[in-house]
Design an enzyme around this catalytic site. Structure first.
Site, mmCIF file in Angstrom:
data_model
loop_
_atom_site.group_PDB
_atom_site.id
_atom_site.type_symbol
_atom_site.label_atom_id
_atom_site.label_comp_id
_atom_site.label_asym_id
_atom_site.label_seq_id
_atom_site.Cartn_x
_atom_site.Cartn_y
_atom_site.Cartn_z
ATOM 1 N N CYS A 172 -40.612 -21.510 -25.202
ATOM 2 C CA CYS A 172 -39.753 -20.422 -25.696
ATOM 3 C C CYS A 172 -38.899 -20.877 -26.872
ATOM 4 C CB CYS A 172 -38.870 -19.907 -24.564
ATOM 5 S SG CYS A 172 -37.877 -21.219 -23.806
ATOM 6 N N ASP B 272 -39.910 -25.719 -21.027
ATOM 7 C CA ASP B 272 -38.619 -25.290 -21.569
ATOM 8 C C ASP B 272 -37.678 -26.485 -21.443
ATOM 9 O OD1 ASP B 272 -36.413 -23.828 -22.393
ATOM 10 O OD2 ASP B 272 -36.189 -22.699 -20.524
ATOM 11 N N HIS C 66 -34.921 -13.908 -18.551
ATOM 12 C CA HIS C 66 -35.052 -13.791 -20.010
ATOM 13 C C HIS C 66 -36.221 -12.835 -20.297
ATOM 14 C CE1 HIS C 66 -34.527 -14.607 -24.108
ATOM 15 N NE2 HIS C 66 -34.961 -15.845 -24.216
ATOM 16 N N ARG D 134 -41.400 -12.485 -30.720
ATOM 17 C CA ARG D 134 -40.134 -11.983 -30.176
ATOM 18 C C ARG D 134 -39.721 -10.716 -30.922
ATOM 19 N NH1 ARG D 134 -36.544 -15.177 -27.850
ATOM 20 N NH2 ARG D 134 -35.835 -13.194 -27.018
ATOM 21 N N GLN E 270 -38.181 -12.394 -23.756
ATOM 22 C CA GLN E 270 -39.048 -13.541 -24.056
ATOM 23 C C GLN E 270 -40.439 -13.342 -23.438
ATOM 24 O OE1 GLN E 270 -38.148 -16.703 -25.699
ATOM 25 N NE2 GLN E 270 -40.373 -16.892 -25.641
ATOM 26 N N ARG F 205 -26.409 -11.179 -24.232
ATOM 27 C CA ARG F 205 -26.800 -12.528 -23.789
ATOM 28 C C ARG F 205 -25.575 -13.218 -23.205
ATOM 29 N NH1 ARG F 205 -30.008 -17.456 -26.682
ATOM 30 N NH2 ARG F 205 -31.696 -16.083 -26.070
HETATM 31 N N1 NVA Z 1 -33.644 -22.027 -20.357
HETATM 32 C C1 NVA Z 1 -33.116 -21.998 -21.703
HETATM 33 C C2 NVA Z 1 -33.793 -20.940 -22.506
HETATM 34 C C3 NVA Z 1 -33.386 -20.871 -23.946
HETATM 35 C C4 NVA Z 1 -34.083 -19.775 -24.693
HETATM 36 C C5 NVA Z 1 -31.616 -21.778 -21.659
HETATM 37 O O1 NVA Z 1 -31.163 -20.907 -20.905
HETATM 38 O O2 NVA Z 1 -30.889 -22.486 -22.362
HETATM 39 N N1 CP Z 2 -36.197 -18.398 -27.090
HETATM 40 C C1 CP Z 2 -34.942 -17.997 -27.349
HETATM 41 O O1 CP Z 2 -34.387 -17.114 -26.666
HETATM 42 O O2 CP Z 2 -34.372 -18.587 -28.420
HETATM 43 P P1 CP Z 2 -32.852 -18.454 -28.880
HETATM 44 O O3 CP Z 2 -32.004 -19.140 -27.836
HETATM 45 O O4 CP Z 2 -32.779 -19.114 -30.222
HETATM 46 O O5 CP Z 2 -32.497 -16.989 -28.952
#
Ligand code: NVA
Ligand code: CP
Length: 330
Positions: free
Chosen positions: A272, A231, A135, A317, A138, A108
């Protein structure tokens, strides 16, 4: 011939066919059933995986850890503060070392090119646990959740309200196009997905019968929707100074009861997570103090209401990540 994605990396769903995505969803359903029955499924005993996190996480990290343990694997967690990655060691060197010790890598972080390079240099399956662009894990959880609700995703309409060019919205457009689900991006024009990605998805949608639409009108987005999805308005890695501008742009796209009422009668709400639906977080409170908003992308009423499915989605997930690891490592 049966489907086989053993040895492949999972970087974006653009790389996978409809049948391959459905295969992973089938596996996830089976793993969910086994988990619920308490049936042992430690099929990957003796293997080891490493989880690399350059951004924070609750769900993705926990899902990979629990899924890895349930499959019988050793799981190592590394973040950029406690490893040499980036600061003292190049990505290519890190990947080459990890490829000699582990069977799979979760990553990540920021650029999509980093997760692609990790796959290139490590020589082992790499799973994208979120980048600035995509992502994909997800998406499997989201599609499993929609299938559990409606039986199948084909012909249903999912509308994304909010920053429709972020990683989650991009990936939703891809997965909907792949699986024949209608996708609507409901946002101000400057936050629509990039033209290049839209073109790629339109080409896929032509094959599957999915309809992709883009609108600035919240009523049009909500109309006939089966899923109202949102989101956070400022994603990880984006500057905090963006909040004021995003609030101004996205306030009309907040998922509230009025929008839920405009959608289909049996429509559901998805997110998400994490979410700013109240003042119970540091940022939520800060935004309230600065801008007077009690909630941002979704109201507390919808988030806590009977149509909300975000916690089932979060559980999924784990089952879907298990399926991805099993399919690529078995
Ligand atoms: N769009 C958000 C998703 C978090 C799971 C981010 O990248 O922070
Ligand atoms: N939805 C998601 O990816 O959550 P986290 O950022 O907690 O991993």
């Amino acid at each position: 011939m049966g489907l086989n994605i053993r040895g492949r990396s999972f970087l974006t769903l653009l790389d996978f066919s409809k049948e391959e995505i459905e295969y992973m969803l089938d596996l996830a359903r089976e793993f969910k059933r086994m988990k619920n029955c308490g049936t042992d499924h430690s099929y990957l005993r003796g293997k080891n995986i490493v989880l690399l996190f350059e951004k924070t996480s609750t769900r993705t990290r926990c899902a990979f850890e629990v899924a890895g343990h349930d499959l019988g694997m050793g799981v190592t967690f590394l973040d950029s503060k406690s490893s040499q990655m980036g600061k003292k060691e190049s990505l290519a060197d890190t990947a080459k070392v990890l490829g000699r010790m582990f069977d799979g890598i979760e990553y990540r972080g920021y650029k999509q090119s980093v997760v692609e390079d990790l796959a290139k240099y490590s020589g082992i399956p790499v799973w994208n646990g979120l980048t600035d662009d995509f992502h994909p894990t997800q998406m499997l959880a989201d599609m499993l959740t929609v299938e559990e609700e409606f039986g199948k995703v084909q012909g249903r309409k999912l509308t994304f309200f909010g920053d429709a060019r972020n990683n989650v919205a991009n990936s939703l457009m891809v997965v909907c196009a792949k699986l024949g689900m209608d996708f609507c991006a409901c946002a101000p024009k400057e936050l629509w997905p990039k033209e290049e990605l839209i073109e790629k998805c339109q080409a896929v949608a032509k094959e599957t019968g999915s309809v992709l639409t883009f609108t600035e009108d919240p009523a049009e987005g909500a109309k006939d929707a089966d899923v109202l999805y949102t989101d956070i308005w400022v994603s990880m890695g984006e500057p905090e100074e963006l909040w004021a501008e995003r609030i101004r742009l996205l306030k009309p796209y907040q998922v509230d009861q009025a929008k839920m009422d405009m959608a289909k009668k049996d429509a559901i709400f998805m997110h998400c997570l994490p979410s700013f639906h109240d003042r119970e977080t540091d940022i939520g409170e800060e935004i309230y103090q600065k801008f007077g908003l009690e909630s941002m992308e979704v109201t507390d009423e919808v988030f806590l209401g009977p149509k909300a499915r975000q916690f089932r989605e979060a559980e999924n997930r784990m089952h879907t990540i298990k399926a991805v690891m099993y399919a690529t490592l078995r």
